[in-house]
Enzyme design. Sequence first.
Site, PDB file in Angstrom:
ATOM      1  N   GLY A   1      11.007  81.425  15.662  1.00  0.00           N
ATOM      2  CA  GLY A   1      11.190  80.039  15.815  1.00  0.00           C
ATOM      3  C   GLY A   1      10.320  79.176  14.767  1.00  0.00           C
ATOM      4  O   GLY A   1      10.928  79.259  13.763  1.00  0.00           O
TER       5      GLY A   1
ATOM      6  N   HIS B   1      18.535  77.959  25.628  1.00  0.00           N
ATOM      7  CA  HIS B   1      17.264  77.893  25.234  1.00  0.00           C
ATOM      8  C   HIS B   1      16.213  77.070  25.855  1.00  0.00           C
ATOM      9  O   HIS B   1      16.582  76.259  26.501  1.00  0.00           O
ATOM     10  CB  HIS B   1      17.070  77.343  23.557  1.00  0.00           C
ATOM     11  CG  HIS B   1      15.823  77.765  23.110  1.00  0.00           C
ATOM     12  ND1 HIS B   1      14.750  76.575  22.998  1.00  0.00           N
ATOM     13  CD2 HIS B   1      15.117  78.501  22.201  1.00  0.00           C
ATOM     14  CE1 HIS B   1      13.633  76.999  22.649  1.00  0.00           C
ATOM     15  NE2 HIS B   1      14.081  78.336  22.019  1.00  0.00           N
TER      16      HIS B   1
ATOM     17  N   TRP C   1      15.945  77.073  13.932  1.00  0.00           N
ATOM     18  CA  TRP C   1      15.346  76.046  13.335  1.00  0.00           C
ATOM     19  C   TRP C   1      14.866  74.912  14.104  1.00  0.00           C
ATOM     20  O   TRP C   1      14.278  73.891  13.551  1.00  0.00           O
ATOM     21  CB  TRP C   1      16.037  75.712  12.050  1.00  0.00           C
ATOM     22  CG  TRP C   1      16.018  76.449  11.014  1.00  0.00           C
ATOM     23  CD1 TRP C   1      14.973  77.543  10.629  1.00  0.00           C
ATOM     24  CD2 TRP C   1      16.627  76.508   9.701  1.00  0.00           C
ATOM     25  NE1 TRP C   1      15.291  78.021   9.581  1.00  0.00           N
ATOM     26  CE2 TRP C   1      15.889  77.446   8.805  1.00  0.00           C
ATOM     27  CE3 TRP C   1      17.606  75.544   9.102  1.00  0.00           C
ATOM     28  CZ2 TRP C   1      16.651  77.572   7.436  1.00  0.00           C
ATOM     29  CZ3 TRP C   1      18.006  75.887   7.713  1.00  0.00           C
ATOM     30  CH2 TRP C   1      17.628  76.621   7.198  1.00  0.00           C
TER      31      TRP C   1
ATOM     32  N   GLU D   1      13.059  85.363  26.325  1.00  0.00           N
ATOM     33  CA  GLU D   1      12.182  84.317  25.497  1.00  0.00           C
ATOM     34  C   GLU D   1      11.103  83.734  26.856  1.00  0.00           C
ATOM     35  O   GLU D   1      11.582  82.791  27.182  1.00  0.00           O
ATOM     36  CB  GLU D   1      12.795  83.183  24.893  1.00  0.00           C
ATOM     37  CG  GLU D   1      13.496  83.701  23.699  1.00  0.00           C
ATOM     38  CD  GLU D   1      13.930  82.732  22.736  1.00  0.00           C
ATOM     39  OE1 GLU D   1      13.939  83.232  21.391  1.00  0.00           O
ATOM     40  OE2 GLU D   1      13.807  81.278  22.989  1.00  0.00           O
TER      41      GLU D   1
END
Length: 257
Positions: free
Chosen positions: A232, A95, A10, A165
């Site tokens: 995402g 991330h 989130w 990612e």
Amino acid sequence: MKRVVVFANWKMNKKLDEAGDFIKKLVALLGGRQDIIVIMCIPYTYIGSVTSLIKDTCIEIGSENMHAGEWGEFTGEISAPMLVSVGCSHVLLGHSERRRYFEETEEEVGRKMLSALKNGLTPIVCIGETLEEKESGRALEILDKQIRVCLHGIPPSHRCYVAYEPRWAIGTGTTPEYGEIEKTHLFIRKKIGEYYGEIVFGNTGVLYGGSVTADNSYKICSLNGVDGVGFGGCSLDFDCFTKGIEEAARTVVRTDR
Ligand code: PEP
């Protein structure tokens, strides 16, 4: 039945009431499913108030980050034991936004991974190349380094996820070609086996994240070496997210009928 794993990130979005409503609706719609594991990585401030909602469901709560230490003089930080104490079970680490805006290094991600596992959290360790690294043909070299450093010292027999990612795919609406995702996932798996052995290989799920929606989650989850996907932007919208999950779940081969 093998389950498909889906995670939401989130980021810095939603307020407490919105977070609670979203999780309640998610539990009502998908909570009893046996074919999926849904890991909701949400802001720290909402974790403690939603963990009671997901008890005995296929939904897990994760944090979007944590500090590598456990306790001490680190004003404003949150550690693995603190997360566990409010019922958090997973944590997203490394991330690309943490790397880009907060200058997180591979070594720091590795320290966080070890602290997460030591304290009983399941880490989702993000790796991925930048556009410049991809265009200069260095993507696999970068991933190789990230796998060596971020997972260094990983103890066997703990569940762990690695999320591939590509940085250039996050929030852009662009994904690698499907064949490229497959090749990269197989490379990641091979390296995990090579560096950390069979037990870690068997306990590590490899997920893809970066512009996943209901339009591509089935196809991506069907690829060899892909255990699931991360959402995402799409995870902020209930319909987008749940459609994406349903599509991912279509890849699960049912053995009960
Ligand atoms: C993410 O930020 O982890 C992500 C996968 O983002 P998006 O789906 O928006 O590309």
